[in-house]
Enzyme design. Structure first.
Site, PDB file in Angstrom:
ATOM      1  CB  ALA A 161      -0.945  -0.005   1.206  1.00 29.95           C
ATOM      2  CB  ILE A 187      -2.380  10.706   1.672  1.00 33.70           C
ATOM      3  CG1 ILE A 187      -2.575   9.429   2.512  1.00 33.70           C
ATOM      4  CG2 ILE A 187      -3.377  11.790   2.075  1.00 33.70           C
ATOM      5  CD1 ILE A 187      -2.244   9.607   3.977  1.00 33.70           C
ATOM      6  CE  LYS A 188      -1.687   4.044   1.052  1.00 37.32           C
ATOM      7  NZ  LYS A 188      -2.923   4.469   1.713  1.00 37.32           N
ATOM      8  CG  ASN A 189       4.379   7.083  -2.745  1.00 36.31           C
ATOM      9  OD1 ASN A 189       4.193   7.842  -1.805  1.00 36.31           O
ATOM     10  ND2 ASN A 189       5.283   6.122  -2.713  1.00 36.31           N
ATOM     11  CG  LEU A 190      -0.460   6.789  -9.175  1.00 36.48           C
ATOM     12  CD1 LEU A 190       0.413   6.277 -10.322  1.00 36.48           C
ATOM     13  CD2 LEU A 190      -1.797   6.067  -9.191  1.00 36.48           C
TER      14      LEU A 190
END
Length: 382
Positions: A161, A187-190
């Site tokens: 994740a 809020i993840k990298n993508l």
């Protein structure tokens, strides 16, 4: 939100949009086609191409990815799944959702990740799977014990994740032979705003996940448009990724090289700024191979430091309270010394692409002041 409108830098995390996401979403809205469409399938193809794998299967969330991966691996009632306690509770809920039970294991304190030895010490006759959590984006290498796990019939299902874009050596996470689950939450990298992806190991797993995410129906949505019936071959869930979310993900993927560069640069800036602080240990994410998702430190008097920083509107967080100490999972509680110690020390600093170097300097200065106010002593166990 656009890249030119920076939210308050004291937030712990914040989505970052490059600008192309809005017209991509509007185009889908204007098309009137909002479900799992050719836009979703294009997103899958693009992710598969980015990683260099045969299949990438989009689902509604990272939790849905874990759930379907466990089902595709044949994990169910009576099975035990080895999992670190130091993870978001979604990992554990996915295990319970298939009727299996978690076997909590400890972590290596410097990385917050499991090691091959910790995993193998926990393997038993009832172990069906192990879920290494790629904490903060750092890859977990179980290659040294992969053959033994295969021989025992234990599936490796990566909770990646935090780790889209990261590498295990020279290979991207998702290409090293594990059944891999990504999250594309806010809020993840993508980000897709919400979404996930499963990277299957075999065509059989891919077919199983396709059915599972679409209520057990064999035919795809486009295939069903040209027939008068469809066939349901087994259990399934409504876990498809809508085209609106996929369009946002495609726009994000177009700029992922910039995302990688920025997140690494910010992490290096934190490392340099934190170095003079007494009593602070930076969690090692192996930044040269990682697209960092978090910047975490271990500090003495964590709760007091947390409160002092929050009082200054600095958005520190705790990722995560250990799951084996949660009341919902009390039936599987066991003593995990490293996890329990880290659970009292861990502090997540603001980390997102809106940050500037002056923002980081402000956070680190405030952290130093909070440490002095809380006691100022070096953390002897960090």
């Amino acid at each position: 939100m656009t890249a030119t409108v920076r939210p308050d830098a004291t937030r712990n995390a914040s989505p970052y949009l490059y600008g192309q996401e809005t017209p991509a979403a509007v185009q889908v809205l204007e098309s009137g086609q909002y479900g799992h469409t050719d836009v979703t399938e294009e997103f899958e193809r693009r992710i598969a191409g980015f990683l260099g794998v045969a299949d990438a299967l989009a689902v509604a969330s990272g939790t849905a990815a874990l759930h379907t991966a466990l089902l595709a691996a044949g994990v169910g009632p009576g099975d035990e799944v080895i999992v670190p306690s130091m993870t978001f509770c979604a990992t554990i809920q996915a295990i319970l959702a298939v009727g299996a039970t978690p076997r909590f294991v400890d972590i290596e304190p410097a990385t917050l990740c499991v090691t091959d030895q910790l995993v193998m010490d926990a393997v038993s006759d009832t172990t069906a799977a192990v879920i290494p959590v790629l904490f903060g984006g750092r890859a977990v290498d179980l290659g040294a014990v992969q053959a033994e796990l295969d021989e025992r019939g234990v599936a490796v299902i990566e909770d990646a994740a935090h780790a889209f874009g990261s590498r295990n050596g020279t290979r991207r996470v998702g290409t090293t032979g594990a059944l891999t689950c990504f999250s594309f939450g806010p809020i993840k990298n993508l980000t897709c705003v919400q979404g996930g992806m499963v990277i299957p190991r075999t065509p059989k797993e891919a077919d199983s996940i396709r059915r599972l995410r679409l209520l057990g129906i064999v035919q795809s949505q486009s295939e069903r448009a040209n027939i008068t019936t469809y066939r349901v071959e087994g259990f399934g869930l409504r876990y498809q990724l809508p085209s609106l979310n996929a369009a946002i993900g495609l726009a994000q993927l177009d700029r992922f090289t910039a995302t990688e560069h920025t997140r690494r640069r910010l992490w290096h800036t934190y490392r340099h700024a934190l170095a003079p602080l007494d009593g602070v240990t930076l969690v090692d994410v192996d930044v040269e191979h990682t697209v960092p998702h978090l910047c975490q430190v271990r500090v003495p008097h964590r709760d007091q430091v947390f409160a002092a920083l929050r009082a200054q509107d600095i958005g520190v967080g705790v990722h995560y309270p250990p799951n084996h100490l949660q009341p919902a999972f009390a039936d599987w509680r066991r003593t995990l010394p490293a996890t329990e110690q880290v659970g009292e020390q861990i502090l997540s600093l603001p980390f997102h692409q809106h940050l500037t170097e002056p923002d980081i300097e402000h956070v680190v200065t405030a952290l130093g002041q909070a440490l002095k106010s809380a006691g100022g002593s070096r953390c002897a166990t960090c």
